[in-house]
Every structure is written in structure tokens, then in C-alpha cells.
Design an enzyme around this catalytic site. Structure first.
Site, short mmCIF file in Angstrom:
data_model
loop_
_atom_site.label_atom_id
_atom_site.label_comp_id
_atom_site.label_asym_id
_atom_site.label_seq_id
_atom_site.Cartn_x
_atom_site.Cartn_y
_atom_site.Cartn_z
N GLY A 1 0.37 -5.13 0.67
CA GLY A 1 -0.70 -5.36 -0.24
C GLY A 1 -0.37 -5.68 -1.53
O GLY A 1 -1.47 -5.79 -2.06
N GLU B 1 4.21 -4.95 7.09
CA GLU B 1 3.28 -4.36 8.28
C GLU B 1 3.51 -3.90 9.82
O GLU B 1 3.37 -2.71 9.98
CB GLU B 1 1.97 -4.90 7.97
CG GLU B 1 1.29 -4.42 6.86
CD GLU B 1 1.57 -5.80 6.01
OE1 GLU B 1 1.91 -6.68 6.35
OE2 GLU B 1 0.69 -5.86 4.94
N ALA C 1 0.81 -1.55 0.29
CA ALA C 1 -0.12 0.20 0.31
C ALA C 1 0.97 0.94 0.45
O ALA C 1 2.07 1.03 0.38
CB ALA C 1 -0.62 -0.11 0.84
N GLU D 1 -0.80 -9.40 -1.31
CA GLU D 1 -2.03 -9.60 -0.59
C GLU D 1 -2.55 -9.82 -2.23
O GLU D 1 -3.80 -10.39 -1.75
CB GLU D 1 -2.67 -8.75 0.25
CG GLU D 1 -1.54 -9.05 1.96
CD GLU D 1 -2.40 -7.79 2.65
OE1 GLU D 1 -1.68 -6.30 2.36
OE2 GLU D 1 -3.13 -7.59 3.81
N1 COA Z 1 4.72 3.31 -0.41
C1 COA Z 1 4.55 4.24 -1.13
N2 COA Z 1 6.17 4.87 -1.45
C2 COA Z 1 6.97 3.79 -1.70
C3 COA Z 1 7.08 2.21 -1.47
C4 COA Z 1 5.43 1.72 -0.18
N3 COA Z 1 4.98 0.89 -0.41
N4 COA Z 1 7.92 1.46 -0.80
C5 COA Z 1 8.59 2.02 -2.34
N5 COA Z 1 8.09 3.56 -1.81
C6 COA Z 1 8.70 4.58 -2.94
C7 COA Z 1 9.72 4.77 -1.43
O1 COA Z 1 9.84 5.76 -1.24
C8 COA Z 1 11.38 5.96 -2.43
O2 COA Z 1 10.46 7.14 -2.82
P1 COA Z 1 11.15 8.39 -3.45
O3 COA Z 1 11.81 7.93 -4.38
O4 COA Z 1 10.48 9.69 -3.23
O5 COA Z 1 12.36 8.84 -2.01
C9 COA Z 1 10.72 4.83 -4.53
O6 COA Z 1 9.34 4.19 -4.18
C10 COA Z 1 12.14 3.53 -4.49
O7 COA Z 1 12.36 3.00 -3.42
P2 COA Z 1 13.31 2.65 -2.63
O8 COA Z 1 12.56 2.88 -0.64
O9 COA Z 1 14.70 3.75 -2.83
O10 COA Z 1 14.10 1.58 -2.76
P3 COA Z 1 14.56 0.26 -1.75
O11 COA Z 1 15.54 -0.73 -3.54
O12 COA Z 1 15.65 1.49 -1.26
O13 COA Z 1 14.41 -0.42 -0.93
C11 COA Z 1 11.87 -1.44 -0.24
C12 COA Z 1 12.71 -1.21 -1.52
C13 COA Z 1 11.24 -2.57 -0.61
C14 COA Z 1 12.89 -2.37 0.64
C15 COA Z 1 11.13 -0.65 0.41
O14 COA Z 1 11.27 0.05 -0.88
C16 COA Z 1 10.67 -0.70 1.17
O15 COA Z 1 10.63 -0.91 2.13
N6 COA Z 1 8.54 0.22 1.22
C17 COA Z 1 8.35 -0.64 1.75
C18 COA Z 1 7.81 -1.54 1.89
C19 COA Z 1 6.18 -1.75 2.73
O16 COA Z 1 6.24 -1.46 3.83
N7 COA Z 1 5.22 -2.57 2.27
C20 COA Z 1 3.92 -2.85 2.94
C21 COA Z 1 3.37 -1.38 2.53
S1 COA Z 1 1.53 -1.35 4.35
#
Ligand code: COA
Length: 258
Positions: free
Chosen positions: A109, A132, A65, A112
Site C-alpha cells: 500500500g 502481497e 497496509a 500504491e
Molecule cells: N504491517 C504491520 N506491521 C508491520 C508492517 C506491516 N505492513 N511492516 C512492518 N511492520 C512491523 C513489524 O511487524 C515490526 O513490528 P514489531 O517490532 O512489533 O515486531 C516492525 O514493523 C519492524 O519491522 P521488522 O519486520 O522487524 O523490520 P525488518 O527490517 O526486519 O523488515 C520489512 C522490514 C519491510 C522487510 C518487513 O517489515 C516486512 O516484510 N514488512 C511487511 C511488508 C509487506 O508485506 N507489506 C505489504 C502489506 S499488504
């Protein structure tokens, strides 16, 4: 406003691509609305026999999400955002087979949504998780219910309580994904699978999905009775007559979906 869900077609297969690669295809309200609208159109389209859902770019299927939308939300705001229909129920609610083509991060999500699909096909580079817990949340798109049904209680609790990611090989091993291919082959292999499925009678596919999905909610005796009723119902269809006649005449069947 740019489109966040792109629809393309290859023969009888429609491909829905979540198109926010700069945000790792995170699911926001716009993605949900556009995906529901795209699915509603594809449901009515007799030229489409199966749907593939994927993410744009090389890096992510869907990284969950959109966390930005959670900031400052009240329980009432969130409940409104979670109103039905929900994209996570796509496999159960959509009458045609839906395949998740998982090309990268498949988190929260995103995982999911993949679990809500009928089949999960992943690149060997894909990563899976329900992170989460790290946000002070629990899965809210079906994860606490569908994950244990797919992988068992212990592995589901491990993933949900640690928030840790696993790779595609492990996801395959525990039953979270059904097929894993080298990343370079993912698209061709998934579309070939989808095309093979989409070539069958849409009516029979719908009944098959309904029968198998019933196994997840009914006690075994009721499920077996339901299967028998649905099997007999197939005898009312033109496609059953056609399938049997084609086999006996040693020719290919021509399905009409009736
Ligand atoms: N919601 C909003 N933005 C998200 C996102 C999410 N779930 N997942 C990634 N992004 C965004 C990042 O904020 C970043 O944006 P920015 O460039 O404006 O800062 C962009 O996508 C790239 O992600 P980044 O974190 O820089 O890539 P990474 O390779 O360093 O890490 C992940 C990848 C997937 C490990 C990391 O993005 C992450 O942990 N995302 C969240 C996953 C999560 O918790 N999902 C469950 C949500 S309920």
C-alpha cells in the site's frame, strides 16, 4: 490517541508525515482517516500550493497496509475498510500537486500510495515492492492498474507475481520513480522541487494535472480535444493575462489563482 499523520509547513508546501515508525509507518485505518482529514483541510488552504507525503524515521516511507488489521477480516469487513474516498487516489482527486518523498521501504500500500501521487522522489536507499502475493493477496490500492501504466506490463507482472523488492536505481530505470537523490539530500531536494511547483498559479496547476491525468483514461483523439478545450479555458483566467503581461513587461508574475 497519538497522531499518526503529522502536518508541517514550509512556505507554500505542506508536508504530511506518516508517524508510526515503530511499525514502519504501516497504513492502518487511523492513518487513512487522519490523512484524508489533513488533505481536506489543505485543499481549503489557499496558503498551500503543493503537498509532500513522507514517512517518519530513517527506515521506511510506508511498509504497506497494516497486516495486523487483515487477520480474521471477512470480505464484508474489508470492503467497508476500502470505502471511498481512498488515499490511493490522492493525485487524481486532490487539486494541488502531491509529491511522494520516499525515504525508505515503499511496499504494498505504500508503493500504491506513492503511485497515486503526482510525482515520486526517492532516496537512493529506498526499496520498492508489491509483496502481497506472499500474504495470499493481490495489491488492492491500485497496484494492479497503476503499476503497469508506469512501468509496463512485464515489469508490473514481475513485481506483483514475485513479490520481490527492487532498489531505487532500478525503480528509476523502469519508471516507478521520477527522481532519486542521496538519502542525505532527499528532503532538501524534494522541498525545493515542491516549492518551485507551489509558486505557480494554483488554478493553472489544477488544470495541468487534469489534462495530463486525462491521458491515462482517454483515447488519444479525445485526449487531444480535451487538452485543446482546457488550453482555451485558460484564456478565461486572470492568471493567463498576468502571466503573459509579466513576460512581456519582463517582470515576475503575481498569481491570484483566478
Ligand atoms: N504491517 C504491520 N506491521 C508491520 C508492517 C506491516 N505492513 N511492516 C512492518 N511492520 C512491523 C513489524 O511487524 C515490526 O513490528 P514489531 O517490532 O512489533 O515486531 C516492525 O514493523 C519492524 O519491522 P521488522 O519486520 O522487524 O523490520 P525488518 O527490517 O526486519 O523488515 C520489512 C522490514 C519491510 C522487510 C518487513 O517489515 C516486512 O516484510 N514488512 C511487511 C511488508 C509487506 O508485506 N507489506 C505489504 C502489506 S499488504
Amino acid at each position: 490517541m497519538t497522531e499518526t499523520v503529522l502536518t508541517t509547513r514550509e512556505g507554500r508546501v505542506a508536508i504530511l508525515t506518516v508517524n508510526r515508525p515503530e511499525k514502519l509507518n504501516a497504513l492502518n485505518d487511523q492513518v487513512r482517516d487522519e490523512m484524508l482529514a489533513a488533505l481536506a483541510a489543505l485543499e481549503q488552504d489557499d496558503g498551500i500550493g503543493a503537498v509532500v507525503i513522507t514517512g517518519s524515521g530513517e527506515k521506511a516511507f510506508i511498509a504497506g497496509a497494516d497486516i495486523g488489521e487483515f487477520a480474521g477480516r471477512t470480505p464484508f469487513d474489508q470492503r467497508h475498510a476500502m470505502r471511498t474516498p481512498r488515499i490511493f487516489d490522492v493525485g487524481a482527486e486532490f487539486p494541488k500537486p502531491v509529491i511522494a518523498m520516499i525515504n525508505g521501504f515503499c511496499l504494498g500500500g505504500g508503493c500504491e500510495l506513492a503511485m497515486g501521487c503526482d510525482l515520486r522522489v526517492a532516496a537512493d536507499t529506498a526499496r520498492f515492492g508489491q509483496p502481497e502475493i506472499k500474504l495470499g493477496l493481490i495489491p488492492g490500492g491500485g497496484g494492479t492498474q497503476r503499476l503497469p501504466r508506469l512501468v509496463g506490463l512485464g515489469q508490473a507482472l514481475r513485481l506483483i507475481l514475485t513479490g520481490e523488492m527492487i532498489g531505487a536505481a532500478e525503480a528509476r530505470e523502469i519508471g516507478l520513480v521520477d527522481l532519486v537523490y542521496p538519502a542525505a539530500e532527499l528532503r532538501a531536494r524534494t522541498l525545493e522541487l515542491a516549492a518551485r511547483i507551489a509558486a505557480f498559479s494554483p488554478l493553472t496547476l489544477k488544470v495541468a494535472k487534469e489534462a495530463v491525468r486525462a491521458s491515462q483514461r482517454l483515447p488519444i483523439e479525445e485526449g487531444l480535444r480535451y487538452e485543446r478545450d482546457l488550453f482555451c479555458l485558460c484564456f478565461a483566467t486572470a492568471d493567463k493575462e498576468e502571466g503573459v503581461a509579466a513576460f512581456l513587461a519582463k517582470r515576475d508574475p503575481v498569481w491570484t489563482g483566478r
